[in-house]
Design a protein around this motif. Structure first.
Motif, PDB file in Angstrom:
ATOM      1  N   MET A   1      65.286  26.180 115.295  1.00 22.96           N
ATOM      2  CA  MET A   1      64.017  25.910 115.623  1.00 22.96           C
ATOM      3  C   MET A   1      64.185  26.460 117.889  1.00 22.96           C
ATOM      4  O   MET A   1      65.543  26.720 118.525  1.00 22.96           O
ATOM      5  CB  MET A   1      64.134  24.070 116.670  1.00 22.96           C
ATOM      6  N   ALA A   2      62.993  27.546 117.482  1.00 24.26           N
ATOM      7  CA  ALA A   2      63.482  28.169 118.974  1.00 24.26           C
ATOM      8  C   ALA A   2      62.648  27.534 120.438  1.00 24.26           C
ATOM      9  O   ALA A   2      62.553  26.897 120.683  1.00 24.26           O
ATOM     10  CB  ALA A   2      61.771  29.758 118.443  1.00 24.26           C
ATOM     11  N   ASP A   3      63.487  28.020 121.029  1.00 24.67           N
ATOM     12  CA  ASP A   3      63.935  27.473 122.518  1.00 24.67           C
ATOM     13  C   ASP A   3      62.936  28.569 123.174  1.00 24.67           C
ATOM     14  O   ASP A   3      63.565  29.416 123.846  1.00 24.67           O
ATOM     15  CB  ASP A   3      65.084  27.326 123.243  1.00 24.67           C
ATOM     16  N   LEU A   4      61.232  28.497 123.488  1.00 22.84           N
ATOM     17  CA  LEU A   4      60.764  29.445 124.036  1.00 22.84           C
ATOM     18  C   LEU A   4      60.720  29.263 125.241  1.00 22.84           C
ATOM     19  O   LEU A   4      60.421  30.692 125.922  1.00 22.84           O
ATOM     20  CB  LEU A   4      59.338  29.580 123.250  1.00 22.84           C
ATOM     21  N   GLN A   5      61.207  28.428 126.214  1.00 20.04           N
ATOM     22  CA  GLN A   5      60.949  27.975 127.757  1.00 20.04           C
ATOM     23  C   GLN A   5      61.728  29.330 128.338  1.00 20.04           C
ATOM     24  O   GLN A   5      60.855  29.984 129.260  1.00 20.04           O
ATOM     25  CB  GLN A   5      61.217  26.882 128.121  1.00 20.04           C
ATOM     26  N   MET A  64      51.192  33.249 116.766  1.00 13.83           N
ATOM     27  CA  MET A  64      51.921  33.474 115.249  1.00 13.83           C
ATOM     28  C   MET A  64      53.643  32.804 115.752  1.00 13.83           C
ATOM     29  O   MET A  64      53.291  31.260 116.598  1.00 13.83           O
ATOM     30  CB  MET A  64      52.884  34.991 116.088  1.00 13.83           C
ATOM     31  N   ASP A  65      54.164  32.604 114.201  1.00 17.45           N
ATOM     32  CA  ASP A  65      55.399  31.595 114.412  1.00 17.45           C
ATOM     33  C   ASP A  65      56.403  31.179 115.641  1.00 17.45           C
ATOM     34  O   ASP A  65      56.525  32.506 116.463  1.00 17.45           O
ATOM     35  CB  ASP A  65      55.556  31.628 112.998  1.00 17.45           C
ATOM     36  N   ALA A  66      56.765  30.596 115.609  1.00 15.78           N
ATOM     37  CA  ALA A  66      57.548  30.304 117.185  1.00 15.78           C
ATOM     38  C   ALA A  66      58.978  31.372 117.099  1.00 15.78           C
ATOM     39  O   ALA A  66      59.380  31.652 117.623  1.00 15.78           O
ATOM     40  CB  ALA A  66      57.618  28.522 117.598  1.00 15.78           C
ATOM     41  N   ASP A  67      59.572  30.705 115.712  1.00 14.38           N
ATOM     42  CA  ASP A  67      60.710  31.770 115.088  1.00 14.38           C
ATOM     43  C   ASP A  67      60.316  33.124 115.362  1.00 14.38           C
ATOM     44  O   ASP A  67      61.334  33.920 115.652  1.00 14.38           O
ATOM     45  CB  ASP A  67      61.461  31.197 114.182  1.00 14.38           C
ATOM     46  N   ALA A  70      60.687  34.367 119.023  1.00 16.62           N
ATOM     47  CA  ALA A  70      61.398  34.880 119.467  1.00 16.62           C
ATOM     48  C   ALA A  70      62.061  35.917 119.017  1.00 16.62           C
ATOM     49  O   ALA A  70      62.655  36.478 119.749  1.00 16.62           O
ATOM     50  CB  ALA A  70      62.375  32.936 119.439  1.00 16.62           C
ATOM     51  N   ALA A  71      62.139  36.161 118.143  1.00 18.13           N
ATOM     52  CA  ALA A  71      62.881  36.888 117.907  1.00 18.13           C
ATOM     53  C   ALA A  71      62.380  38.989 117.829  1.00 18.13           C
ATOM     54  O   ALA A  71      62.985  39.524 117.783  1.00 18.13           O
ATOM     55  CB  ALA A  71      62.804  37.288 115.244  1.00 18.13           C
ATOM     56  N   MET A  72      60.593  38.844 117.872  1.00 15.18           N
ATOM     57  CA  MET A  72      60.028  39.606 118.552  1.00 15.18           C
ATOM     58  C   MET A  72      60.741  39.600 119.868  1.00 15.18           C
ATOM     59  O   MET A  72      60.837  41.107 120.335  1.00 15.18           O
ATOM     60  CB  MET A  72      58.960  39.443 118.731  1.00 15.18           C
ATOM     61  N   SER A  73      60.731  38.662 120.543  1.00 12.73           N
ATOM     62  CA  SER A  73      61.682  38.844 122.186  1.00 12.73           C
ATOM     63  C   SER A  73      62.723  39.335 122.227  1.00 12.73           C
ATOM     64  O   SER A  73      63.505  40.213 123.527  1.00 12.73           O
ATOM     65  CB  SER A  73      61.142  37.390 122.981  1.00 12.73           C
ATOM     66  N   ARG A  74      63.785  38.842 121.525  1.00 14.13           N
ATOM     67  CA  ARG A  74      64.966  39.185 121.443  1.00 14.13           C
ATOM     68  C   ARG A  74      65.013  40.880 121.416  1.00 14.13           C
ATOM     69  O   ARG A  74      66.516  41.332 121.283  1.00 14.13           O
ATOM     70  CB  ARG A  74      66.339  38.533 120.375  1.00 14.13           C
ATOM     71  N   MET A  80      55.595  45.970 115.043  1.00 12.60           N
ATOM     72  CA  MET A  80      54.883  46.400 114.517  1.00 12.60           C
ATOM     73  C   MET A  80      54.863  45.962 112.633  1.00 12.60           C
ATOM     74  O   MET A  80      53.960  45.952 112.018  1.00 12.60           O
ATOM     75  CB  MET A  80      54.688  48.093 114.076  1.00 12.60           C
ATOM     76  N   MET A  81      56.069  45.798 112.511  1.00 11.44           N
ATOM     77  CA  MET A  81      56.751  45.134 111.295  1.00 11.44           C
ATOM     78  C   MET A  81      56.517  43.384 110.812  1.00 11.44           C
ATOM     79  O   MET A  81      55.451  43.179 109.971  1.00 11.44           O
ATOM     80  CB  MET A  81      57.647  44.854 110.546  1.00 11.44           C
ATOM     81  N   ALA A  82      55.925  42.816 112.414  1.00 13.51           N
ATOM     82  CA  ALA A  82      55.527  41.753 111.925  1.00 13.51           C
ATOM     83  C   ALA A  82      53.874  41.456 112.274  1.00 13.51           C
ATOM     84  O   ALA A  82      53.390  40.257 111.020  1.00 13.51           O
ATOM     85  CB  ALA A  82      55.971  40.623 113.546  1.00 13.51           C
ATOM     86  N   PHE A  83      52.967  42.112 112.665  1.00  5.06           N
ATOM     87  CA  PHE A  83      52.094  42.268 112.658  1.00  5.06           C
ATOM     88  C   PHE A  83      51.374  42.980 111.382  1.00  5.06           C
ATOM     89  O   PHE A  83      50.249  42.406 110.495  1.00  5.06           O
ATOM     90  CB  PHE A  83      51.453  43.696 113.267  1.00  5.06           C
ATOM     91  N   MET A  84      52.053  44.020 110.619  1.00  2.00           N
ATOM     92  CA  MET A  84      51.842  44.199 109.153  1.00  2.00           C
ATOM     93  C   MET A  84      52.057  43.378 108.099  1.00  2.00           C
ATOM     94  O   MET A  84      51.369  43.310 106.748  1.00  2.00           O
ATOM     95  CB  MET A  84      51.988  45.247 108.800  1.00  2.00           C
TER      96      MET A  84
END
Length: 86
Positions: A1-5, A64-67, A70-74, A80-84
């Motif tokens: 589970m992503a901790d987004l805060q 988008m999915d929370a996980d 979080a991965a994109m932010s890290r 671009m790959m996530a979008f495509m």
């Protein structure tokens, strides 16, 4: 589970006011899955305010999915790959 805060809490520290200029906009984040939720980032007068919740008529909405967020932010997921890949 992503901790987004922590990601949203850090947005103010990473915000580059000199690049924002006189930009006025709101970005709605709608993140699904475990740890997801809704946040809004308001940019006005060279400052950013980020909080949980919803804004009416945002300038942009990111869904988008929370996980994945979080991965994109890290830096672990290429935006671009996530979008495509949807």
């Amino acid at each position: 589970m992503a901790d987004l805060q922590p990601i949203f809490d850090a947005m103010g520290d990473r915000f580059q006011a000199d690049k924002a200029g006189d930009l006025e906009m709101s970005v709605q984040f709608e993140l699904s899955g475990d740890g997801g939720g809704q946040w809004v980032a308001n940019i006005n007068d060279g400052a950013i305010n980020v909080e949980k919740g919803v804004v009416e008529n945002p300038s942009a909405t990111l869904k988008m999915d929370a996980d994945d967020f979080a991965a994109m932010s890290r830096g672990d997921l290429n935006p671009m790959m996530a979008f495509m890949s949807g």
